[in-house]
Enzyme design. Structure first.
Site, PDB file in Angstrom:
ATOM      1  CB  ALA A   1      -0.894   0.006   1.229  1.00 42.81           C
TER       2      ALA A   1
ATOM      3  CG  ASN B   1      -2.749   7.069   1.980  1.00 42.53           C
ATOM      4  OD1 ASN B   1      -2.378   5.883   2.043  1.00 42.53           O
ATOM      5  ND2 ASN B   1      -1.914   8.081   2.126  1.00 42.53           N
TER       6      ASN B   1
END
Length: 251
Positions: free
Chosen positions: A89, A210
């Site tokens: 991520a 994000n």
């Protein structure tokens, strides 16, 4: 070989599993303590192709030295894997990256304070590793083919690895962007170094979970990282499955 990082824990393609071992039962394997990292070594087959999966990873910020963090990669290499896909991520730095996008690693900037190759050299291995081409163009080409086949949006960019565990400041993100980084995370680069030292070809795949600090008005949280990974789990599973399928056809 396949490493499932944050955002990919539920994306494991449907392998024919032959063995599954918790990390705590394997001598030398560090046990992850972060949500989203199962900590299991899985052996299986994909249409006859043997696959070894590290479901979850330990991190430097948990207190482990990088020699311990990367030990499972050396084990996979010693077991005979020739190619490795590392997933993670990451926070999107480049303006074109949005949460839910995927990024193929063209290169990395290693901003961690320690190098996993420091210290004793494994027999027959090189201490002074050439890093002109860490990530395999051939494997990256398969990732791009897999993205086209599954209609998953895949960008290509430079990953910057930091020690963590806190997220970056907006000023740091602006600096990293000027250095040429497109995304930022807390893993992958050390594992890639050890894999290359062992002669294993490497590909890297980030799930942009994000926006990096300063790109959004909302605070960054690990819950957001996990939520985005959950939202794109089917796309991630399809992408990984198509990649393994294309890889198997090349063998």
């Amino acid at each position: 070989g396949l490493v499932l990082g944050s955002g990919f824990q539920h994306a494991l393609p449907h392998l024919q599993v032959t063995a599954e071992l918790p990390y705590e039962t394997i001598p030398g394997f560090p046990t992850p303590e972060v949500n989203g990292h199962a900590g299991r070594l899985i052996f299986g087959h994909w249409e006859g192709l043997p696959v070894a999966v590290l479901s979850g990873r330990a991190h430097y910020y948990e207190g482990w030295p990088l020699a311990a963090v990367t030990f499972p990669i050396a084990v996979l290499a010693a077991l005979g894997i020739t190619d490795l896909l590392l997933t993670n991520a990451a926070g999107g730095i480049h303006r074109c990256l949005r949460p839910g996008d995927f990024m193929c690693l063209s290169d990395h900037i290693n901003f961690m304070p320690e190098n996993p190759l420091r210290g004793a050299v494994p027999p027959g291995k090189n201490r002074f590793l050439d890093l002109s081409q860490v990530y395999s163009p051939q494997l990256n080409g398969l990732l791009r083919q897999a993205a086209r086949r599954t209609k998953v949006r895949l960008r290509s960019g430079v990953y910057l690895a930091v020690a963590g565990p806190c997220y970056e400041t907006p000023a740091e993100i602006r600096a990293f962007g000027r250095w040429g980084a497109d995304a930022v995370g807390m893993s992958t680069a050390p594992e890639a170094l050890v894999a290359r030292q062992w002669g294993v070809s490497v590909a890297g795949l980030s799930c942009i979970t994000n926006l990096a600090a300063g790109r959004s008005r909302s605070p960054i949280s690990h819950a957001e990282v996990l939520a985005t990974g959950e939202r794109v789990r089917e796309s991630a599973r399809a992408l990984l499955g198509a990649f393994i399928d294309l890889y198997e056809q090349k063998q």
